[in-house]
Design an enzyme around this catalytic site. Sequence first.
Site, PDB file in Angstrom:
ATOM      1  N   SER A  65       0.958  -1.521   0.354  1.00  0.00           N
ATOM      2  CA  SER A  65       0.185   0.057  -0.076  1.00  0.00           C
ATOM      3  C   SER A  65       0.798   1.016  -0.130  1.00  0.00           C
ATOM      4  O   SER A  65       1.673   1.325  -1.047  1.00  0.00           O
ATOM      5  CB  SER A  65      -1.212  -0.159   1.110  1.00  0.00           C
ATOM      6  OG  SER A  65      -1.759   0.858   1.283  1.00  0.00           O
ATOM      7  N   ASP A 111      -1.642  14.293  12.806  1.00  0.00           N
ATOM      8  CA  ASP A 111      -1.945  15.272  12.217  1.00  0.00           C
ATOM      9  C   ASP A 111      -1.266  16.032  10.574  1.00  0.00           C
ATOM     10  O   ASP A 111      -1.940  16.618   9.613  1.00  0.00           O
ATOM     11  CB  ASP A 111      -1.344  16.644  13.383  1.00  0.00           C
ATOM     12  CG  ASP A 111      -1.785  17.575  14.539  1.00  0.00           C
ATOM     13  OD1 ASP A 111      -2.838  16.696  13.838  1.00  0.00           O
ATOM     14  OD2 ASP A 111      -1.460  17.810  14.987  1.00  0.00           O
ATOM     15  N   HIS A 144      -7.673  -6.015   0.662  1.00  0.00           N
ATOM     16  CA  HIS A 144      -6.649  -5.157   0.652  1.00  0.00           C
ATOM     17  C   HIS A 144      -5.233  -5.148   1.676  1.00  0.00           C
ATOM     18  O   HIS A 144      -3.861  -5.316   1.306  1.00  0.00           O
ATOM     19  CB  HIS A 144      -7.543  -3.765   0.833  1.00  0.00           C
ATOM     20  CG  HIS A 144      -5.506  -2.916   0.816  1.00  0.00           C
ATOM     21  ND1 HIS A 144      -4.778  -2.332  -0.696  1.00  0.00           N
ATOM     22  CD2 HIS A 144      -5.002  -2.123   1.739  1.00  0.00           C
ATOM     23  CE1 HIS A 144      -4.018  -1.752  -0.201  1.00  0.00           C
ATOM     24  NE2 HIS A 144      -4.108  -1.237   0.850  1.00  0.00           N
TER      25      HIS A 144
END
Length: 245
Positions: free
Chosen positions: A81, A167, A226
């Site tokens: 990924s 963040d 996945h």
Amino acid sequence: MLNTVTYDGPAGTPLLIAHGLFGSARNWGIIAKRLSATRPVITVDMRNHAGSDWHDSHSYTDLAADLAEVITAPTDVLGHSMGGKAAMVLALTQPELVNRLIVADIAPVTYSHSQMGPIDAMRGVDLATLTSRSAAKEQLGPLEPGVADFLLQSLDMKEKRWRLNLDVLSAEMDQIIGFPEVSGVFNGPTLFLSGGNSDYVQRDARPQIKELFPQAKFAKIPGAGHWLHAEKPREFEAAVSAFLS
């Protein structure tokens, strides 16, 4: 330098493993240990994850450069990924470092889906008052099957913090689901290994893949999605071993 975990094996070309978004080197421990029966294996924590440093950027150019710092001689590279995209950029920009490439369930394309759901769920956990992982799992709310348990592997209960730079991962999400413009071609052996039940590597992406990776071969693991390495670890390990041998 990224935090690394090394599994000693017989002399030969090492294998470097790069995990996906929200993952860690530790997630790959069992598979890495099995693969180390025939070669040294190195797993890494990608930047902004687990034991590696936090940075303000999370571009694939940066992630590929991080991987390059770990490599001391031509290496086989496996990425899943997000880690697969970083591995592809590494192979395209510094092909001399990559011997063989395995890309697990991802293509060099921009995806339309965001991964903000898990980030929002983690942000919604009241870390200050947590007393157990089960309480954290409850606060994560409804997620796809298996995702909550996966995310909880990045929860530091002792420090009451996530070992993820939420963040920056949030701010850089467009880059994470995208793929940069990269000039270059990787002519080494390449395997795109996908889950049979996954839609991440579409057939219409193959022309672009072959343009960047002319020797690319494609294989699927039946019954896997996945998270193919977690859902079908033995089959995944067998496919990787067959390609590398």
